[in-house]
Design an enzyme around this catalytic site. Structure first.
Site, PDB file in Angstrom:
ATOM      1  CG  HIS A 208      -0.214   0.165   2.513  1.00 39.68           C
ATOM      2  ND1 HIS A 208       0.401  -0.880   3.136  1.00 39.68           N
ATOM      3  CD2 HIS A 208       0.026   1.250   3.286  1.00 39.68           C
ATOM      4  CE1 HIS A 208       0.974  -0.461   4.253  1.00 39.68           C
ATOM      5  NE2 HIS A 208       0.768   0.833   4.368  1.00 39.68           N
TER       6      HIS A 208
HETATM    7  C1  UD1 Z   1      -1.698   5.066   6.524  1.00 45.45           C
HETATM    8  C2  UD1 Z   1      -0.336   5.471   7.092  1.00 45.45           C
HETATM    9  C3  UD1 Z   1       0.675   4.369   6.799  1.00 45.45           C
HETATM   10  C4  UD1 Z   1       0.178   3.026   7.269  1.00 45.45           C
HETATM   11  C5  UD1 Z   1      -1.182   2.744   6.647  1.00 45.45           C
HETATM   12  C6  UD1 Z   1      -1.748   1.424   7.084  1.00 45.45           C
HETATM   13  C7  UD1 Z   1       0.115   7.880   7.067  1.00 45.45           C
HETATM   14  C8  UD1 Z   1       0.907   8.940   6.437  1.00 45.45           C
HETATM   15  N1  UD1 Z   1       0.162   6.680   6.496  1.00 45.45           N
HETATM   16  O1  UD1 Z   1      -1.567   5.028   5.107  1.00 45.45           O
HETATM   17  O2  UD1 Z   1       1.880   4.680   7.464  1.00 45.45           O
HETATM   18  O3  UD1 Z   1       1.098   2.019   6.896  1.00 45.45           O
HETATM   19  O4  UD1 Z   1      -2.067   3.802   7.034  1.00 45.45           O
HETATM   20  O5  UD1 Z   1      -2.935   1.138   6.451  1.00 45.45           O
HETATM   21  O6  UD1 Z   1      -0.520   8.117   8.081  1.00 45.45           O
HETATM   22  N2  UD1 Z   1      -9.039   4.714   2.841  1.00 45.45           N
HETATM   23  C9  UD1 Z   1     -10.256   4.083   2.854  1.00 45.45           C
HETATM   24  N3  UD1 Z   1     -10.727   3.659   4.050  1.00 45.45           N
HETATM   25  C10 UD1 Z   1     -10.083   3.863   5.223  1.00 45.45           C
HETATM   26  C11 UD1 Z   1      -8.841   4.524   5.189  1.00 45.45           C
HETATM   27  C12 UD1 Z   1      -8.326   4.937   4.000  1.00 45.45           C
HETATM   28  O7  UD1 Z   1     -10.875   3.870   1.832  1.00 45.45           O
HETATM   29  O8  UD1 Z   1     -10.578   3.433   6.279  1.00 45.45           O
HETATM   30  C13 UD1 Z   1      -8.473   5.148   1.534  1.00 45.45           C
HETATM   31  C14 UD1 Z   1      -8.847   6.550   1.168  1.00 45.45           C
HETATM   32  O9  UD1 Z   1      -9.009   6.607  -0.208  1.00 45.45           O
HETATM   33  C15 UD1 Z   1      -7.624   7.339   1.564  1.00 45.45           C
HETATM   34  C16 UD1 Z   1      -6.508   6.350   1.285  1.00 45.45           C
HETATM   35  O10 UD1 Z   1      -7.062   5.077   1.601  1.00 45.45           O
HETATM   36  O11 UD1 Z   1      -7.490   8.536   0.884  1.00 45.45           O
HETATM   37  C17 UD1 Z   1      -5.277   6.580   2.103  1.00 45.45           C
HETATM   38  O12 UD1 Z   1      -5.566   6.606   3.500  1.00 45.45           O
HETATM   39  P1  UD1 Z   1      -4.572   7.382   4.496  1.00 45.45           P
HETATM   40  O13 UD1 Z   1      -5.019   7.252   5.899  1.00 45.45           O
HETATM   41  O14 UD1 Z   1      -4.333   8.764   4.002  1.00 45.45           O
HETATM   42  O15 UD1 Z   1      -3.191   6.647   4.303  1.00 45.45           O
HETATM   43  P2  UD1 Z   1      -2.828   5.086   4.153  1.00 45.45           P
HETATM   44  O16 UD1 Z   1      -2.349   4.867   2.777  1.00 45.45           O
HETATM   45  O17 UD1 Z   1      -3.914   4.209   4.671  1.00 45.45           O
END
Ligand code: UD1
Length: 376
Positions: A208
């Site tokens: 991811h």
């Molecule tokens: C975050 C952490 C990363 C960790 C990962 C584990 C940061 C900078 N990154 O990355 O270190 O390894 O979590 O999963 O904090 N989304 C959903 N549902 C959710 C959450 C996210 O659909 O419940 C999607 C959304 O489109 C969102 C994207 O995932 O924009 C990214 O989510 P985000 O929390 O920004 O970062 P992660 O890539 O999950």
């Protein structure tokens, strides 16, 4: 009595916080604590199911910030968390890991002169293109207690000028959760059986990182290597929402059909699933031949389980998993990924050992230190 606010936000935070809460619950006369969930992760499969699997109490306060750009997400967490701190007047805020919630709550609390403890301090990838590295640096420079998982982290902090009296080498809370749940995961209905594979005859994968999944040529190359590996051993791929979105955008999702469509024994191919809960993933991990990942925590969990791990990143903030453990860094170069997987398939896999103090008692040590008790 010390009043503590414990903060979680994203999937990898939950299994780190669970043992700390459990240890705090044993000291009701010394520590009063509240759990704040920032809402960075909000899908059931990324958040709520982990609370259930880990037996964690529901958050007392949910900030509900959701997704957004880094600035948007960080800013929203800060605005909402400031209100909580002003209302609750904690003596200490505890943050874990390296996600945006970790950094945002640290900055907010420190500006209100509240002390902050960082669990999993001092890890460094030296890669400033990783958002987590920026989060780690900002968090550590501000914190009052720096709880570390290994001696490399202590050295990193000392080299950055952190006074020794702030650094506490306590072990690894993520491993506390792993050791607590490993027998339960072994005894449960095997998740891989339903997927049509057999024990030890599949690889499990997670991916991811923006550096791997947000870039079309990089992701296409990785998928090419994975396709070749999957011709020899099926790969089970629980897919993070970010990765699913990008694979769809690059028209690569069709290469990884949902495992439910296999309808029977599976011998080759990359098979996707929804993100799995904590216990299901542990069960999948511990029964696999090897793991392919770009996660941080999985490098540690495989080291303790003795499962070979190929980390598809150019660097790691967890070098102890390479020097002590089963981890091999393969970058995102398809040749290296394929060569390392082929070695494992031909029986050449790395044997590791468990690093010092990864013994299931890190949470206890942390809470003893916070409570001002003798902890060694
Ligand atoms: C975050 C952490 C990363 C960790 C990962 C584990 C940061 C900078 N990154 O990355 O270190 O390894 O979590 O999963 O904090 N989304 C959903 N549902 C959710 C959450 C996210 O659909 O419940 C999607 C959304 O489109 C969102 C994207 O995932 O924009 C990214 O989510 P985000 O929390 O920004 O970062 P992660 O890539 O999950």
């Amino acid at each position: 009595m010390i009043k503590v606010i414990n903060v979680v936000g994203a999937r990898p935070n939950f299994m780190k916080m669970a043992p700390i809460i459990e240890a705090m619950n044993l000291k009701p006369d010394r520590i009063e604590h509240l759990l704040v969930h920032t809402g960075q992760h909000y899908d059931r499969k990324m958040s709520k199911s982990f609370f259930e699997d880990l037996g964690m109490p529901q958050p007392d306060i949910d900030l509900g910030v959701g997704s957004g750009s880094h600035a948007e997400q960080t800013a929203r967490i800060m605005v909402e968390f400031e209100k909580v701190c002003l209302r609750e007047h904690p003596d200490l805020v505890v943050v874990v890991g390296d996600v945006n919630s970790t950094m945002a709550c640290t900055i907010t609390a420190k500006k209100l002169n509240i002390r902050v403890a960082h669990v999993e301090a001092g890890l460094r990838s030296r890669d400033m293109t990783m958002p987590e590295e920026i989060n780690r640096l900002c968090t550590d420079v501000l914190c009052d207690y720096l709880f570390t998982t290994d001696r490399y982290a202590d050295e990193n902090l000392k080299n950055e000028g952190v006074p020794e009296e702030k650094i506490f080498f306590v072990g690894n809370v993520m491993i506390d959760s792993l050791l607590k749940h490993v027998e339960q995961a072994r005894g449960m209905d095997d998740v891989w059986k339903k997927m049509g594979v057999t024990r030890g005859n599949y690889a499990a994968m997670t991916m991811h990182r923006p550096g791997n999944v947000d870039n079309r040529p990089v992701l296409t190359d990785i998928m090419g290597a994975l396709g070749k590996i999957a011709a020899e051993i099926p790969i089970i791929f629980p897919m993070h929402p970010r990765t699913r979105k990008m694979l769809q955008e690059f028209d690569l999702l069709r290469l990884m059909p949902p495992v439910e469509e296999a309808k029977g024994p599976v011998s080759a191919g990359i098979w996707s699933t929804e993100p799995l809960g904590y216990l299901d993933f542990l069960n999948l991990n511990m029964n696999s031949r090897f793991i392919l990942t770009d996660s941080g925590g999985l490098q540690e969990e495989t080291t303790v389980l003795g499962i070979p791990c190929l980390t598809m990143r150019p660097n790691t903030e967890r070098p102890i998993t390479v020097t002590f453990g089963t981890n091999i860094m393969v970058g995102n170069d398809p040749e290296r990924i394929l060569a390392a997987a082929t070695d494992i398939l031909r029986g050449k896999s790395k044997k590791g050992e468990v690093p010092p103090l990864w013994d299931g008692r890190a949470g206890e040590r942390i809470v003893a230190i916070i409570a001002g008790e003798d902890w060694r």
